[in-house]
Design an enzyme around this catalytic site. Structure first.
Site, PDB file in Angstrom:
ATOM      1  N   ASP A 239      -0.998  -6.550  -6.197  1.00 46.04           N
ATOM      2  CA  ASP A 239      -2.270  -6.603  -5.477  1.00 46.04           C
ATOM      3  C   ASP A 239      -2.133  -7.673  -4.400  1.00 46.04           C
ATOM      4  O   ASP A 239      -1.949  -8.859  -4.715  1.00 46.04           O
ATOM      5  CB  ASP A 239      -3.411  -6.949  -6.438  1.00 46.04           C
TER       6      ASP A 239
ATOM      7  N   ARG B 283      -1.186   0.700  -8.002  1.00 48.37           N
ATOM      8  CA  ARG B 283      -1.113   1.785  -8.977  1.00 48.37           C
ATOM      9  C   ARG B 283       0.342   2.042  -9.380  1.00 48.37           C
ATOM     10  O   ARG B 283       1.082   2.735  -8.703  1.00 48.37           O
ATOM     11  CB  ARG B 283      -1.764   3.046  -8.395  1.00 48.37           C
TER      12      ARG B 283
ATOM     13  N   LEU C 131      -8.121   9.469  13.806  1.00 49.82           N
ATOM     14  CA  LEU C 131      -8.452  10.434  12.761  1.00 49.82           C
ATOM     15  C   LEU C 131      -7.197  10.956  12.060  1.00 49.82           C
ATOM     16  O   LEU C 131      -6.399  11.679  12.647  1.00 49.82           O
ATOM     17  CB  LEU C 131      -9.228  11.604  13.378  1.00 49.82           C
TER      18      LEU C 131
ATOM     19  N   GLY D  36       0.813  -1.210   0.000  1.00 51.30           N
ATOM     20  CA  GLY D  36       0.000   0.000   0.000  1.00 51.30           C
ATOM     21  C   GLY D  36       0.843   1.255   0.000  1.00 51.30           C
ATOM     22  O   GLY D  36       0.521   2.245   0.660  1.00 51.30           O
ATOM     23  N   ALA D  37       1.932   1.257  -0.784  1.00 50.90           N
ATOM     24  CA  ALA D  37       2.877   2.378  -0.776  1.00 50.90           C
ATOM     25  C   ALA D  37       2.532   3.460  -1.792  1.00 50.90           C
ATOM     26  O   ALA D  37       3.316   4.388  -1.995  1.00 50.90           O
ATOM     27  CB  ALA D  37       4.289   1.868  -1.032  1.00 50.90           C
ATOM     28  N   THR D  38       1.364   3.368  -2.421  1.00 51.13           N
ATOM     29  CA  THR D  38       1.029   4.342  -3.459  1.00 51.13           C
ATOM     30  C   THR D  38       0.502   5.654  -2.887  1.00 51.13           C
ATOM     31  O   THR D  38       0.379   6.637  -3.617  1.00 51.13           O
ATOM     32  CB  THR D  38      -0.017   3.760  -4.427  1.00 51.13           C
TER      33      THR D  38
ATOM     34  N   TYR E  53     -15.397  -2.956   8.536  1.00 49.08           N
ATOM     35  CA  TYR E  53     -14.075  -2.323   8.619  1.00 49.08           C
ATOM     36  C   TYR E  53     -13.492  -2.507  10.021  1.00 49.08           C
ATOM     37  O   TYR E  53     -12.341  -2.931  10.181  1.00 49.08           O
ATOM     38  CB  TYR E  53     -14.152  -0.835   8.273  1.00 49.08           C
TER      39      TYR E  53
ATOM     40  N   THR F 111      -5.861  11.487   5.005  1.00 45.98           N
ATOM     41  CA  THR F 111      -5.148  10.947   3.845  1.00 45.98           C
ATOM     42  C   THR F 111      -6.221  10.720   2.775  1.00 45.98           C
ATOM     43  O   THR F 111      -7.288  11.322   2.827  1.00 45.98           O
ATOM     44  CB  THR F 111      -4.459   9.621   4.190  1.00 45.98           C
TER      45      THR F 111
ATOM     46  N   GLY G 228      -0.725   7.793   1.227  1.00 48.11           N
ATOM     47  CA  GLY G 228      -0.949   7.708   2.666  1.00 48.11           C
ATOM     48  C   GLY G 228       0.234   7.227   3.478  1.00 48.11           C
ATOM     49  O   GLY G 228       1.377   7.614   3.250  1.00 48.11           O
TER      50      GLY G 228
END
Length: 258
Positions: A64, A42, A189, A16-18, A157, A192, A20
């Site tokens: 992915d 991405r 909270l 998930g380095a794309t 979630y 991003t 945030g």
């Protein structure tokens, strides 16, 4: 003087380095002299990140995490300068929707479970043997305050993040004597792309949670991740829960009779 780990000795595999937390963590480690393997779905975002922080210390993989075969193939093809992974940042995850459980789109639930749970365990399981074989390391998992504190619309979630929390604690027990540390980072909270993804691009809805607040940002979380992994090797942070100063524990929802 307190002796912390030298970040120049760290090679960090980040999912998930794309954007945030993942992108911010990649920048933080490289700025300190470490190496990162930045992964995400991405490819163009990964290339932008690599251009910013330099290919010498940033290897990118379009990936992915829901595809177990792709994870295994990616790990086996990591070039030698990046092969000595000793930190795993299992960061990839998302929230979708905020509808009550009886009204939600079931495909949103499936996507969250597939990414936040299934893809998460695929990542950790694939990289863990290498950490052990190389004599130790650190697994950092990305949980959430939602794993402890329920709120309306957060059913699946929150459940996925409760899974992450408990998985990390059990993993810590499994790894006793293996010299592998485990830390679950649990942000509250934070502004991003998280909210924009949750509301599927609706900027009006995405901005509402931050109105009248001073939220944390991705760099705040990246700094906590970096700190936990550069403490001396004999110190393990089991859980680190973080909230913006303007956020507190959610009030109980009251059903008013009559």
């Amino acid at each position: 003087m307190y002796q912390t780990l030298d970040p120049k000795t760290l090679t960090v595999f980040i999912t998930g380095a794309t954007s945030g937390f993942g992108a911010a963590a990649a920048r933080r480690y490289v700025a300190a002299g470490g190496k990162v393997i930045a992964t995400g779905r991405r490819g163009e975002r990964l290339k932008e990140l690599q251009d910013q922080i330099g290919a010498e210390n940033c290897h990118i993989i379009e990936l992915d995490v829901r595809d177990r075969a792709a994870i295994d193939a990616a790990i086996s093809a990591i070039p030698a300068p990046f092969a000595g992974i000793n930190v795993v940042l299992a960061n990839a995850g998302l929230a979708l929707g905020l509808q009550p459980a009886a009204e939600t789109d079931i495909t949103d639930w499936e996507t969250m479970i597939d990414t936040n749970v299934t893809g998460f365990v695929y990542t950790v399981r694939a990289l863990l043997p290498g950490l052990i074989e190389r004599g130790g390391g650190h697994v950092v998992t990305l949980g959430s305050v939602a794993g402890d504190y329920p709120y309306p619309g957060g059913s699946v979630y929150g459940a996925t993040k409760a899974f992450v929390k408990q998985f990390a604690l059990n993993l810590r027990a499994d790894l006793q004597g293996k010299n592998v540390r485990v830390t679950n980072i649990e942000p509250g909270l934070t502004e991003t792309e998280f909210s924009l993804v949750r509301f599927k691009g609706d900027e009006g809805q995405a901005n509402k949670p931050y109105e009248g607040t001073t939220p944390m940002n991705a760099d705040d979380i990246a700094e906590a991740i970096f700190w936990s992994t550069t403490l001396p090797a004999h110190v393990n942070i089991n859980r680190l829960q973080m909230m913006a100063t303007t956020q507190a524990f959610a009030p109980f929802d009251i059903y008013r009779r009559g």
